[in-house]
Design an enzyme around this catalytic site. Structure first.
Site, mmCIF file in Angstrom:
data_model
loop_
_atom_site.group_PDB
_atom_site.id
_atom_site.type_symbol
_atom_site.label_atom_id
_atom_site.label_comp_id
_atom_site.label_asym_id
_atom_site.label_seq_id
_atom_site.Cartn_x
_atom_site.Cartn_y
_atom_site.Cartn_z
ATOM 1 N N ASP A 72 27.092 72.578 1.321
ATOM 2 C CA ASP A 72 26.090 72.813 2.364
ATOM 3 C C ASP A 72 25.713 74.285 2.456
ATOM 4 O O ASP A 72 26.326 75.136 1.802
ATOM 5 C CB ASP A 72 26.590 72.275 3.719
ATOM 6 N N ASP A 141 35.114 67.133 14.880
ATOM 7 C CA ASP A 141 34.337 65.976 15.363
ATOM 8 C C ASP A 141 34.200 64.891 14.291
ATOM 9 O O ASP A 141 33.412 63.962 14.448
ATOM 10 C CB ASP A 141 32.948 66.436 15.845
ATOM 11 N N HIS A 143 33.103 65.383 11.196
ATOM 12 C CA HIS A 143 32.021 65.573 10.213
ATOM 13 C C HIS A 143 32.588 65.852 8.825
ATOM 14 O O HIS A 143 33.695 66.358 8.653
ATOM 15 C CB HIS A 143 31.007 66.632 10.660
ATOM 16 N N GLU A 148 26.973 65.377 10.711
ATOM 17 C CA GLU A 148 27.533 65.275 12.056
ATOM 18 C C GLU A 148 27.587 63.800 12.486
ATOM 19 O O GLU A 148 26.948 62.947 11.858
ATOM 20 C CB GLU A 148 26.653 66.075 13.029
HETATM 21 C C1 F6R Z 1 32.044 73.463 4.893
HETATM 22 C C2 F6R Z 1 31.931 72.106 5.395
HETATM 23 C C3 F6R Z 1 32.540 71.675 6.667
HETATM 24 C C4 F6R Z 1 33.994 72.124 6.823
HETATM 25 C C5 F6R Z 1 34.551 71.644 8.160
HETATM 26 C C6 F6R Z 1 35.967 72.135 8.376
HETATM 27 O O1 F6R Z 1 31.389 73.578 3.627
HETATM 28 O O2 F6R Z 1 31.307 71.332 4.755
HETATM 29 O O3 F6R Z 1 32.503 70.274 6.760
HETATM 30 O O4 F6R Z 1 34.748 71.613 5.765
HETATM 31 O O5 F6R Z 1 33.740 72.092 9.181
HETATM 32 O O6 F6R Z 1 35.949 73.529 8.473
HETATM 33 P P1 F6R Z 1 37.299 74.381 8.514
HETATM 34 O O7 F6R Z 1 37.946 74.186 7.191
HETATM 35 O O8 F6R Z 1 36.827 75.782 8.716
HETATM 36 O O9 F6R Z 1 38.100 73.846 9.631
#
Ligand code: F6R
Length: 265
Positions: A72, A141, A143, A148
């Protein structure tokens, strides 16, 4: 789905690094390019550091022929912003192990061409032959990438609006939730589930509820990561804290302890 519960985040990083190196070596032996799907955020940093350390110590494979695709990208950051995910992945991983910069890809957030960015990214992944192994983190959450809650389980790369929860979670990179961009380009859940092997990493108590919902809850757009249950090759690598709310915890431990040596991850 294989659920592996390890002692701590260092053990998660080490097993994830073994898995990545294995793909890179197997592809090199077959004279083809390994295609790695990369997540950003905090969770995979220990894995990237472990892979970088092995490269520094001359224990790692060559990454000269590797191709990477980020999950992303933020929309609306000034060019070259240090928190852009393309800049982040180069700084934290691909430059350190020696993936040539032109082989490091992310969704293109250029404003003028935004409407076609998703389609172009899908085409680029397809042209590279598809993703061999996709590293994933999970949002508190539920995702996956920036899909989301409510995201279609069949979605492809497109623009999404971040939830207030995600902006709060990511405020640590920007100083405040208001400074976090509202829009992102993200691989869809349908894009992610086309990869050959999905490697979900989760560490810390803050992820325990999301992990339990994704692994043991119903398959539902309400918990986007539950789409993993529909894929034929998923490894979920957890530390004790992230695994703490799983109902079948003892069974997962038993399965992993009795795993035949010949069965790779
Ligand atoms: C990042 C991404 C997000 C993260 C998720 C967890 O490229 O796609 O889905 O993997 O938000 O983030 P952390 O690892 O910072 O808790």
């Amino acid at each position: 789905m294989e659920v592996v519960v390890l002692d701590d985040s260092a053990a998660v990083a080490s097993l994830a690094a073994d898995t990545i190196e294995d793909v890179v070596r197997r592809r090199a032996a077959a004279n083809t390019a390994a295609v790695l799907g990369l997540a950003t955020g905090s969770t995979p940093l220990a894995t990237y550091e472990e892979l970088s350390r092995r490269t520094r110590d001359d224990r790692g494979p060559s990454y000269a022929g590797v191709v990477t695709f980020n999950l992303d990208e933020y929309v609306g950051l000034p060019d070259g912003h240090e928190q852009s995910y393309l800049a982040t992945i180069r700084r934290e991983f691909t430059d350190a192990v020696g993936v040539p910069p032109e082989r490091v890809h992310g969704p293109d957030p250029t404003e003028e061409t935004l409407p076609s960015a998703g389609e172009r990214y899908e085409a680029a992944i397809e042209q590279a032959g598809g993703i061999d192994v996709q590293i994933l983190g999970i949002g508190s959450d539920g995702h996956l990438a920036f899909n989301e809650p409510g995201s279609s389980l069949a979605s492809l790369t497109r623009i999404k609006t971040l939830t207030a929860t995600t902006r709060r979670d990511n405020a640590r990179f920007f100083g405040s939730p208001d400074a976090v961009p509202r829009h992102v380009l993200t691989q869809g859940l349908g894009t992610i589930t086309r990869a050959g092997h999905l490697l979900l990493l989760a560490t810390g108590e803050g992820k325990a509820d999301a992990v339990a919902a994704a692994v043991e809850g119903p398959v539902s757009a309400t918990c986007p990561a539950s789409v993993l249950q529909l894929h034929r090759h998923v490894s979920v690598l957890l530390d004790e804290a992230a695994a703490s709310r799983l109902v079948r915890l003892d069974y997962y431990r038993e399965v992993y302890a009795d795993k035949p040596d010949w069965q790779g991850i």
